[in-house]
Every structure is written in C-alpha cells, then in structure tokens.
Design a protein around this motif. Sequence first.
Motif, PDB file in Angstrom:
ATOM      1  N   LEU A 138      29.295  43.501  38.712  1.00 35.75           N
ATOM      2  CA  LEU A 138      29.824  42.499  37.787  1.00 35.75           C
ATOM      3  C   LEU A 138      30.970  41.706  38.406  1.00 35.75           C
ATOM      4  O   LEU A 138      31.169  40.538  38.074  1.00 35.75           O
ATOM      5  CB  LEU A 138      30.302  43.182  36.507  1.00 35.75           C
ATOM      6  N   GLY A 139      31.705  42.354  39.293  1.00 39.95           N
ATOM      7  CA  GLY A 139      32.883  41.683  39.838  1.00 39.95           C
ATOM      8  C   GLY A 139      32.583  40.789  41.012  1.00 39.95           C
ATOM      9  O   GLY A 139      33.225  39.748  41.178  1.00 39.95           O
ATOM     10  N   ARG A 140      31.586  41.143  41.812  1.00 40.81           N
ATOM     11  CA  ARG A 140      31.436  40.465  43.090  1.00 40.81           C
ATOM     12  C   ARG A 140      30.032  40.048  43.469  1.00 40.81           C
ATOM     13  O   ARG A 140      29.768  39.789  44.642  1.00 40.81           O
ATOM     14  CB  ARG A 140      32.002  41.368  44.198  1.00 40.81           C
TER      15      ARG A 140
ATOM     16  N   ALA B 173      43.174  39.340  42.024  1.00 44.36           N
ATOM     17  CA  ALA B 173      41.905  38.606  42.002  1.00 44.36           C
ATOM     18  C   ALA B 173      40.730  39.547  42.263  1.00 44.36           C
ATOM     19  O   ALA B 173      39.729  39.511  41.542  1.00 44.36           O
ATOM     20  CB  ALA B 173      41.921  37.487  43.032  1.00 44.36           C
ATOM     21  N   ASP B 174      40.870  40.400  43.249  1.00 40.73           N
ATOM     22  CA  ASP B 174      39.777  41.297  43.598  1.00 40.73           C
ATOM     23  C   ASP B 174      39.575  42.380  42.551  1.00 40.73           C
ATOM     24  O   ASP B 174      38.491  42.941  42.425  1.00 40.73           O
ATOM     25  CB  ASP B 174      40.038  41.928  44.970  1.00 40.73           C
ATOM     26  N   GLY B 177      37.764  40.306  39.570  1.00 40.23           N
ATOM     27  CA  GLY B 177      36.526  39.594  39.865  1.00 40.23           C
ATOM     28  C   GLY B 177      36.703  38.094  39.849  1.00 40.23           C
ATOM     29  O   GLY B 177      35.815  37.343  39.443  1.00 40.23           O
ATOM     30  N   LEU B 178      37.866  37.636  40.305  1.00 35.46           N
ATOM     31  CA  LEU B 178      38.168  36.204  40.335  1.00 35.46           C
ATOM     32  C   LEU B 178      38.631  35.820  41.730  1.00 35.46           C
ATOM     33  O   LEU B 178      38.665  36.647  42.634  1.00 35.46           O
ATOM     34  CB  LEU B 178      39.273  35.885  39.324  1.00 35.46           C
TER      35      LEU B 178
END
Lengths: 217, 217
Positions: A138-140, B173-174, B177-178
Amino acid sequence: MTQATELADTRNICPAESLIEAFERLGAHRCLDRETEVYGQDGLADMFYRVLRGVVRTSRLTLDGRRQVGAFYYPGDLVGLETGPRHRFAAEALTECELQAVRRTALRAYAGEAAVDRAILHATAREMERLQEHVVLLGRRNARERVASFLLALAQRAPSGHVDMPMGRQDMADYLGLTIETVSRMLTQLQGDAIVEFPSTRRFQVRKWNALEAMAA
Amino acid sequence: MTQATELADTRNICPAESLIEAFERLGAHRCLDRETEVYGQDGLADMFYRVLRGVVRTSRLTLDGRRQVGAFYYPGDLVGLETGPRHRFAAEALTECELQAVRRTALRAYAGEAAVDRAILHATAREMERLQEHVVLLGRRNARERVASFLLALAQRAPSGHVDMPMGRQDMADYLGLTIETVSRMLTQLQGDAIVEFPSTRRFQVRKWNALEAMAA
DNA sequence: CGGTTAATTGAACGCATTCAACACGAGTGG
DNA sequence: CCACTCGTGTTGAATGCGTTCAATTAACCG
C-alpha cells in the motif's frame, strides 16, 4: 527443539499440530451464510477461529464510510489473531463458511499450555509478516503492481491451472487501496499483455509467471 | 485473572512486568550510533530488543530502491517482534541509542516461561494493532490525513507542549507512503490553518487538538 | 426473457508526484 | 565576522496516475 517449517510457505496462517488438536477438541462448530458476520469491528476479541471451508474477509469501516479490507482467510487459516482486547477489523464470511471457534481462555487452559501459546505466537508471527507485506504494498507500489501481487498470491495458493476468485472487484479494491474501476482497468491491462487470462470475471489463469512475479517484486 | 491495562494506551509496544524483569536479567546492553544497524533486512530473527534510550526505525528496501518505513520505536518499546524466521524489515538507530538485546531462546528458557510467552504475545498483539492502523492509513487516507495522523501520534506520546521530531522529512515520507515534497507541503498547510506550529523544522506544537484529531479520524 | 447487480469502458478532473529552483541552518575555514 | 559549502527542507510549475462521474456491457437469477 525442532524449528518446524522454515520453508517459504506462501499460504496464509496455518497453525501447528498442537493447535489443530486443541481446535478439534475444544472448537465449537459454526456454519455461516454469505456476508454474515463472524465478529464485529470493536467487538470483544475473546475467540480464535479456524476456517474449515469457505473464505473469511476482515474489513474496517472508517467513520466517513471508507473501507479497508485487511485480509482473506482460506481453509486452514486462523482468524482473530489480530488481538488486543478488541478487534480493529470486523470479520465476515465472504462465501458460505464452516468455522471452528475456540474461546481464548479455553485454549490457554488446555493441557500443554506452553505448546499452544507458542503455536499461537507462531501463527501470529505469520500474520504479522502478511501485514508487513501489505504495508509495503500500500505504501510503495502502484496500481499495476498491487493487482499483480494480488493475483500472484491467489495463484500461488492454488497452483492448479485455473484460479477461482471468491471476492468481487470491490473487495479487491478495498484490499489494495484502490477503486473498483482502477482494479478493473489493471486486470484488462494485464490480460492485454497476455500475463493472465480471464475466461470469466471470477476465474483466471496465469500465462506468464515470471512477468507476474517481476511486477509483484 | 487480572486483565492488565485495558486502557487506551497511545504509546507503542510496552512490555509487561515479567518481560521487563527478564530483559533486565538476560539483556545484553548495546549502544548504537546514529544510522547504524540493529539488524538487517532478511537477517535471522533470533533476538528481541528493548529500547532504553533514543529512537529505532524499521525499514524495508525493495529491489528497485523504494523504501517503506515500518515504525519508529521509543524508549520502553520492544523491537524485533515482527517475527518469523527472518526479518522482513531492517532496524536502524535513528538517533544515538541504548538497547537491551535478548536471545529469543534464552527468553523462552527463562523461569516462568508461560508468563514470558504471554507477555510477548501481548506485546506482539499491540504491534499488530499498530500495523493494522498503518494499513488503513496507507490504504484509505489522503496526504493531509496521513500527515495529521502522524503528528497526532507524536504529540500524544509527549503531551508536554512542544514535540520533538527525531526523524527527518524523508523518514516521515517513507513511513506515510508519500514523497518528501508532499509531506513538506502538508506541514506548511497544517501550519497555515493554525492547527500546528513549527518554531523549527524538527519541533512543533499542536494548536487545535480537535481539528487535528478530526483529520486523523 | 426481463430485471438486477456486477464489471468494464470512456472522458474529465484532481491529488500527489516529478523535476527544478530556491531558502535555510550548521559547520568550516579564511 | 563573513564567505563558502553541504545537507536538509521548502516552494513552484508541469506532468501523470488514479479517481470521479457517467454510460455501457456482461453476468446472474427469477
């Protein structure tokens, strides 16, 4: 001290011997129709469940109506490990289901307590790994990769040619953090690239395993 | 049978009494500099760690270089519960750190085995809840909400006026998920709405708790 | 066969990313 | 004390991926 299965096992959360035994002895048998609740969101988490037949889905509904699907559980899998005093996700029968339900306290009191605790711990660890993978997904990962991962996971569970998908597009979307339309588009796209093939909407076959694995990465 | 803390505890994974005791007796003391490894991705998971000082970050690097941060662990938290035979995420010291490390087998062999197993199970449950929240965050919340949730979690941990952020924008951010730019934009936006206030880049104060909580939902 | 739900497709929009430039702060040396 | 640098964070403009809204098609079931 045997270390049990060290092998990379792609299936879901399967309990060890001692746990299965405990479930067989203590488990109350439950049959559930499609779309009925196993336990509710914020419900008291005092039971473990083992899937015997059918598929169970966990999901969480936010105040403003958005939904996140947590996982799909297949026969052999344990449900309700996502513990703490109360459930964060609800569990529902995706298809018609047959379950074994065991009260946690009963399981603890079962003879060979340590072995059972350890087995639960092991199953819980598996569940956590799955959650961690989900976080990365979902994150990456982009839409294409998410859908590819999902199909791959399904296909690995049933390596026999055709794969049946018990869940609809909405469930897939809510699991993958996408919309139903995006999921549909990615599926047609993957089919266009001859990586998978859908003879019908709920059934597919992998054509290029390596391509699919590469995308799922 | 006392049920321990049923209270909504916003902190991370704090172990129960018996575990702390076990750590005190069996734990090897380790000091780590900034950005050094506690354990590596795919490393053998045979240890538990307890944070005494500093902050530990877990992260996972995909083949193509994308990074997902799993969590940040503060003093009192347990690290390395994300078990299974091997770690899916690496753990690194975000700041200078002081840890207690215990071999899992040693912990199991410790007198009062059942109590320790149960304590680990409890801590693991907490960790799983955190993971589930993370899944919902990544799957169903937009950038503004993600950043708001993050700030809120930090603020709840240290309810004393100013909050220090040990992690940089890239780590945030990591985790969320941004991208780093989006995080930065959301922070300025939240500050523009007078919901939070940043006297410096690594320190902030909540101005409108209810507004922040509403966004984090 | 109609009636209903689920799934696909199309077109326009918008949020987050990307790429690029700029600002800020801390540390160093002239 | 200032100039310089390097790392980190912020801001701007343009692009693009996924969403949204809407229409069409396919599947399912009486």
